[in-house]
Design a protein around this motif. Structure first.
Motif, PDB file in Angstrom:
ATOM      1  N   LEU A   6       0.833  -1.198   0.000  1.00 49.44           N
ATOM      2  CA  LEU A   6       0.000   0.000   0.000  1.00 49.44           C
ATOM      3  C   LEU A   6       0.871   1.252   0.000  1.00 49.44           C
ATOM      4  O   LEU A   6       1.896   1.313   0.672  1.00 49.44           O
ATOM      5  N   ALA A   7       0.444   2.224  -0.787  1.00 51.76           N
ATOM      6  CA  ALA A   7       1.068   3.548  -0.800  1.00 51.76           C
ATOM      7  C   ALA A   7      -0.058   4.574  -0.709  1.00 51.76           C
ATOM      8  O   ALA A   7      -1.138   4.371  -1.280  1.00 51.76           O
ATOM      9  N   LEU A   8       0.188   5.662   0.014  1.00 53.71           N
ATOM     10  CA  LEU A   8      -0.836   6.701   0.106  1.00 53.71           C
ATOM     11  C   LEU A   8      -0.172   8.051   0.300  1.00 53.71           C
ATOM     12  O   LEU A   8       0.989   8.142   0.683  1.00 53.71           O
ATOM     13  N   PHE A   9      -0.924   9.100   0.000  1.00 56.86           N
ATOM     14  CA  PHE A   9      -0.467  10.440   0.312  1.00 56.86           C
ATOM     15  C   PHE A   9      -1.653  11.330   0.646  1.00 56.86           C
ATOM     16  O   PHE A   9      -2.787  11.035   0.279  1.00 56.86           O
ATOM     17  N   HIS A  10      -1.370  12.400   1.377  1.00 59.61           N
ATOM     18  CA  HIS A  10      -2.396  13.366   1.761  1.00 59.61           C
ATOM     19  C   HIS A  10      -2.319  14.524   0.770  1.00 59.61           C
ATOM     20  O   HIS A  10      -1.421  15.355   0.845  1.00 59.61           O
ATOM     21  N   ASP A  11      -3.266  14.547  -0.145  1.00 62.12           N
ATOM     22  CA  ASP A  11      -3.334  15.578  -1.181  1.00 62.12           C
ATOM     23  C   ASP A  11      -3.923  16.846  -0.556  1.00 62.12           C
ATOM     24  O   ASP A  11      -5.130  17.047  -0.564  1.00 62.12           O
ATOM     25  N   LEU A  12      -3.062  17.667  -0.023  1.00 65.32           N
ATOM     26  CA  LEU A  12      -3.498  18.853   0.722  1.00 65.32           C
ATOM     27  C   LEU A  12      -4.177  19.899  -0.156  1.00 65.32           C
ATOM     28  O   LEU A  12      -5.121  20.559   0.275  1.00 65.32           O
ATOM     29  N   ASN A  13      -3.708  20.065  -1.381  1.00 61.28           N
ATOM     30  CA  ASN A  13      -4.255  21.117  -2.241  1.00 61.28           C
ATOM     31  C   ASN A  13      -5.296  20.614  -3.240  1.00 61.28           C
ATOM     32  O   ASN A  13      -5.801  21.389  -4.045  1.00 61.28           O
ATOM     33  N   GLY A  14      -5.614  19.329  -3.205  1.00 61.88           N
ATOM     34  CA  GLY A  14      -6.684  18.792  -4.035  1.00 61.88           C
ATOM     35  C   GLY A  14      -6.394  18.713  -5.517  1.00 61.88           C
ATOM     36  O   GLY A  14      -7.318  18.613  -6.323  1.00 61.88           O
ATOM     37  N   ASN A  15      -5.110  18.691  -5.916  1.00 58.77           N
ATOM     38  CA  ASN A  15      -4.792  18.614  -7.349  1.00 58.77           C
ATOM     39  C   ASN A  15      -4.663  17.185  -7.856  1.00 58.77           C
ATOM     40  O   ASN A  15      -4.398  16.963  -9.031  1.00 58.77           O
ATOM     41  N   GLY A  16      -4.839  16.184  -6.983  1.00 58.25           N
ATOM     42  CA  GLY A  16      -4.790  14.789  -7.401  1.00 58.25           C
ATOM     43  C   GLY A  16      -3.397  14.242  -7.635  1.00 58.25           C
ATOM     44  O   GLY A  16      -3.250  13.132  -8.125  1.00 58.25           O
ATOM     45  N   GLU A  17      -2.376  15.002  -7.275  1.00 55.29           N
ATOM     46  CA  GLU A  17      -0.991  14.577  -7.484  1.00 55.29           C
ATOM     47  C   GLU A  17      -0.188  14.777  -6.212  1.00 55.29           C
ATOM     48  O   GLU A  17      -0.472  15.683  -5.430  1.00 55.29           O
ATOM     49  N   LEU A  18       0.845  13.938  -6.043  1.00 54.18           N
ATOM     50  CA  LEU A  18       1.787  14.122  -4.950  1.00 54.18           C
ATOM     51  C   LEU A  18       2.770  15.206  -5.371  1.00 54.18           C
ATOM     52  O   LEU A  18       3.594  15.003  -6.253  1.00 54.18           O
ATOM     53  N   ASP A  19       2.646  16.369  -4.770  1.00 53.74           N
ATOM     54  CA  ASP A  19       3.523  17.480  -5.120  1.00 53.74           C
ATOM     55  C   ASP A  19       4.934  17.219  -4.601  1.00 53.74           C
ATOM     56  O   ASP A  19       5.112  16.695  -3.498  1.00 53.74           O
ATOM     57  N   LYS A  20       5.929  17.598  -5.414  1.00 56.30           N
ATOM     58  CA  LYS A  20       7.337  17.385  -5.064  1.00 56.30           C
ATOM     59  C   LYS A  20       8.108  18.683  -5.201  1.00 56.30           C
ATOM     60  O   LYS A  20       7.722  19.566  -5.950  1.00 56.30           O
ATOM     61  N   ASN A  21       9.240  18.764  -4.505  1.00 53.79           N
ATOM     62  CA  ASN A  21      10.088  19.947  -4.611  1.00 53.79           C
ATOM     63  C   ASN A  21      11.013  19.829  -5.829  1.00 53.79           C
ATOM     64  O   ASN A  21      10.927  18.866  -6.591  1.00 53.79           O
ATOM     65  N   PHE A  22      11.922  20.770  -5.999  1.00 55.93           N
ATOM     66  CA  PHE A  22      12.762  20.821  -7.196  1.00 55.93           C
ATOM     67  C   PHE A  22      13.731  19.639  -7.323  1.00 55.93           C
ATOM     68  O   PHE A  22      14.202  19.348  -8.412  1.00 55.93           O
ATOM     69  N   VAL A  23      14.010  18.923  -6.222  1.00 56.64           N
ATOM     70  CA  VAL A  23      14.878  17.738  -6.318  1.00 56.64           C
ATOM     71  C   VAL A  23      14.071  16.440  -6.327  1.00 56.64           C
ATOM     72  O   VAL A  23      14.637  15.357  -6.327  1.00 56.64           O
ATOM     73  N   GLY A  24      12.750  16.547  -6.338  1.00 58.96           N
ATOM     74  CA  GLY A  24      11.902  15.368  -6.454  1.00 58.96           C
ATOM     75  C   GLY A  24      11.419  14.771  -5.147  1.00 58.96           C
ATOM     76  O   GLY A  24      10.802  13.703  -5.146  1.00 58.96           O
TER      77      GLY A  24
END
Length: 140
Positions: free
Chosen positions: A80-98
């Motif tokens: 299982l993998a999960l993430f909390h989509d805080l901004n509701g864009n449906g994607e796991l947001d990442k920083n400039f280094v990933g």
């Protein structure tokens, strides 16, 4: 005669199937009452974390703390993998280094060091009948 054969086929076909197990996924360390939890459950033959999972779920977050989400699964091996989509864009947001900018978690509370985990890193077994529970702690 064909009716008897069909009835036997239906009887043995359903008898050989394992009853689904209710897997209760307890998600802890939810720190913001906003967005959605994006949950993906993979089978061994699927690309863990990349491909389309066998089972997925989206749960609204309305309170902090923990949340339990049920899934009906056949006995077997899963990850299982999960993430909390805080901004509701449906994607796991990442920083400039990933690196992830939003909270995430894996079964077996696996914490990756330098790369994404493999299926085996997060694998767990669903067995028996009735219900089973696992806990996943979100990262900060």
């Amino acid at each position: 005669m064909s009716t008897i054969f069909l009835n036997l086929l239906l009887l043995f076909g359903t008898a050989s199937r394992a009853a689904p197990v209710t897997l209760k996924v307890e998600i802890t360390n939810v720190k913001k009452a906003q967005g959605k939890l994006m949950i993906a459950i993979y089978k061994p033959d699927e690309k863990f974390g990349e491909g389309v999972p066998a089972i997925s779920g989206i749960e609204e977050v309305k309170s902090i703390g923990s949340k339990t989400v049920p899934f009906d699964l056949e006995p077997g091996k899963y990850a299982l993998a999960l993430f909390h989509d805080l901004n509701g864009n449906g994607e796991l947001d990442k920083n400039f280094v990933g690196l992830p900018k939003e909270p995430y978690g894996f079964s077996k509370d696996f914490r990756p060091k330098f790369s994404a985990p493999s299926f085996e890193d997060c694998a767990f077994e669903v067995t028996g009948t009735g219900s089973q529970q696992i806990s996943v702690k979100l990262t900060n």
